[in-house]
Design an enzyme around this catalytic site. Structure first.
Site, PDB file in Angstrom:
ATOM      1  N   ASP A   1       1.148  -1.479  -0.259  1.00  0.00           N
ATOM      2  CA  ASP A   1      -0.136   0.202   0.148  1.00  0.00           C
ATOM      3  C   ASP A   1       0.748   1.056   0.246  1.00  0.00           C
ATOM      4  OD1 ASP A   1      -2.598  -0.994  -0.121  1.00  0.00           O
ATOM      5  OD2 ASP A   1      -2.597  -1.683   1.775  1.00  0.00           O
TER       6      ASP A   1
ATOM      7  N   ASP B   1      -9.775  -5.129  -1.686  1.00  0.00           N
ATOM      8  CA  ASP B   1      -9.194  -4.472  -0.459  1.00  0.00           C
ATOM      9  C   ASP B   1     -10.520  -4.229   0.394  1.00  0.00           C
ATOM     10  OD1 ASP B   1      -6.933  -4.041   0.503  1.00  0.00           O
ATOM     11  OD2 ASP B   1      -6.510  -2.229  -0.896  1.00  0.00           O
TER      12      ASP B   1
HETATM   13  C1  DX5 Z   1      -6.028  -0.143   3.162  1.00  0.00           C
HETATM   14  C2  DX5 Z   1      -5.437  -1.037   2.502  1.00  0.00           C
HETATM   15  C3  DX5 Z   1      -5.475  -1.993   2.732  1.00  0.00           C
HETATM   16  C4  DX5 Z   1      -5.613  -3.063   4.070  1.00  0.00           C
HETATM   17  C5  DX5 Z   1      -7.132  -2.822   4.202  1.00  0.00           C
HETATM   18  O1  DX5 Z   1      -6.568   1.205   2.237  1.00  0.00           O
HETATM   19  O2  DX5 Z   1      -5.602  -0.407   1.098  1.00  0.00           O
HETATM   20  O3  DX5 Z   1      -4.812  -2.258   1.769  1.00  0.00           O
HETATM   21  O4  DX5 Z   1      -4.633  -3.810   4.317  1.00  0.00           O
HETATM   22  O5  DX5 Z   1      -6.722  -3.638   5.818  1.00  0.00           O
HETATM   23  P1  DX5 Z   1      -7.660  -4.338   6.599  1.00  0.00           P
HETATM   24  O6  DX5 Z   1      -7.667  -5.797   5.901  1.00  0.00           O
HETATM   25  O7  DX5 Z   1      -7.921  -3.468   7.421  1.00  0.00           O
HETATM   26  O8  DX5 Z   1      -9.275  -3.951   6.558  1.00  0.00           O
HETATM   27 ZN    ZN Z   2      -4.339  -1.612  -0.423  1.00  0.00          ZN
END
Ligand code: DX5
Ligand code: ZN
Length: 219
Positions: free
Chosen positions: A31, A169
């Site tokens: 990310d 995601d």
């Molecule tokens: C959020 C990120 C994700 C993140 C989500 O903006 O892009 O990649 O891993 O996290 P969780 O799994 O906690 O929802």
């Molecule tokens: Zn992400």
């Protein structure tokens, strides 16, 4: 399953990469956030390069930034295998897609929860993947937005004649993950709700456990 590296323990990155490799996750989700497109700051190219030197798992870069065109090259040089960027970003979408593809890197488009699936129409011929956000991007540990499931179903129908991977995601848990797969998703970003959920077990065992649940839902 794509393991969301930002959810890991930065002090244990090397050990966690080793476990991710042993458990053979499909990809590593990386990310990138600029503090403008989303409120927080995320990971950076030098970190990607260091990770690339430690593993051969494909790296799936998620650019949550206003200007993907300005930064894509840095992530390609650092070793990205796939770059996804937001259709809501400020650069020319087709130009950015073509720039990434020209360097033999796969390309995905990402949609925030309220963005219409129609915005994908001009780009379906050109992309390898569509990633739907099941949460508002930028904050970890949120609950899935319930409309996501119907949206996955609609997207699956929309891209049925293309070879496009559907990735989801945010908000993936042992409860929501199987439902996402049932509605047509191919790849789930696993973060704080699954493999990085704090508990005693090793990352490797948590991956094995989550994979069982997700795979069962595909039968
Ligand atoms: C959020 C990120 C994700 C993140 C989500 O903006 O892009 O990649 O891993 O996290 P969780 O799994 O906690 O929802
Ligand atoms: Zn992400």
């Amino acid at each position: 399953m794509s393991a969301s590296l930002i959810c890991g323990d930065p002090l244990k990155l090397e050990k966690e990469l080793d476990e991710l490799q042993k458990a053979q996750v499909d990809s590593l989700h990386f990310d990138v956030m600029d503090g403008h497109f989303v409120p927080r700051i995320g990971l950076y190219p030098e970190m990607l390069k260091a990770i690339k030197g430690q593993t051969d798992i494909p790296i799936d870069v998620h650019l949550m930034i206003d200007h993907p065109m300005a930064y894509a090259e840095k992530f390609i040089e650092a070793g990205a295998d796939l770059i996804s960027f937001h259709v809501e970003s400020k650069d020319d979408i087709l130009e950015t897609i073509n720039f990434i593809k020209k360097q033999n890197v796969k390309v995905g488009l990402v949609l925030k929860p309220n963005t219409s699936l129609e915005t994908l129409n001009p780009f379906l011929e050109s992309i390898d993947l569509v990633m739907l956000m099941a949460i508002q991007p930028g904050i970890l540990g949120q609950k899935v937005i319930p409309e996501t499931f119907e949206r996955i179903f609609e997207l699956a129908h929309k891209v049925k004649d293309y070879s496009i991977i559907i990735e989801i995601d945010g908000g993936v848990t042992p409860e929501t993950g199987p439902k996402m797969i049932e509605h047509g998703a191919h790849l789930l970003v696993c973060g704080t709700g699954t493999i990085y959920r704090p508990h005693e077990d090793t990352l490797e065992n948590k991956i094995i456990e989550v994979r069982k649940i997700i795979d069962q839902s595909q039968l």
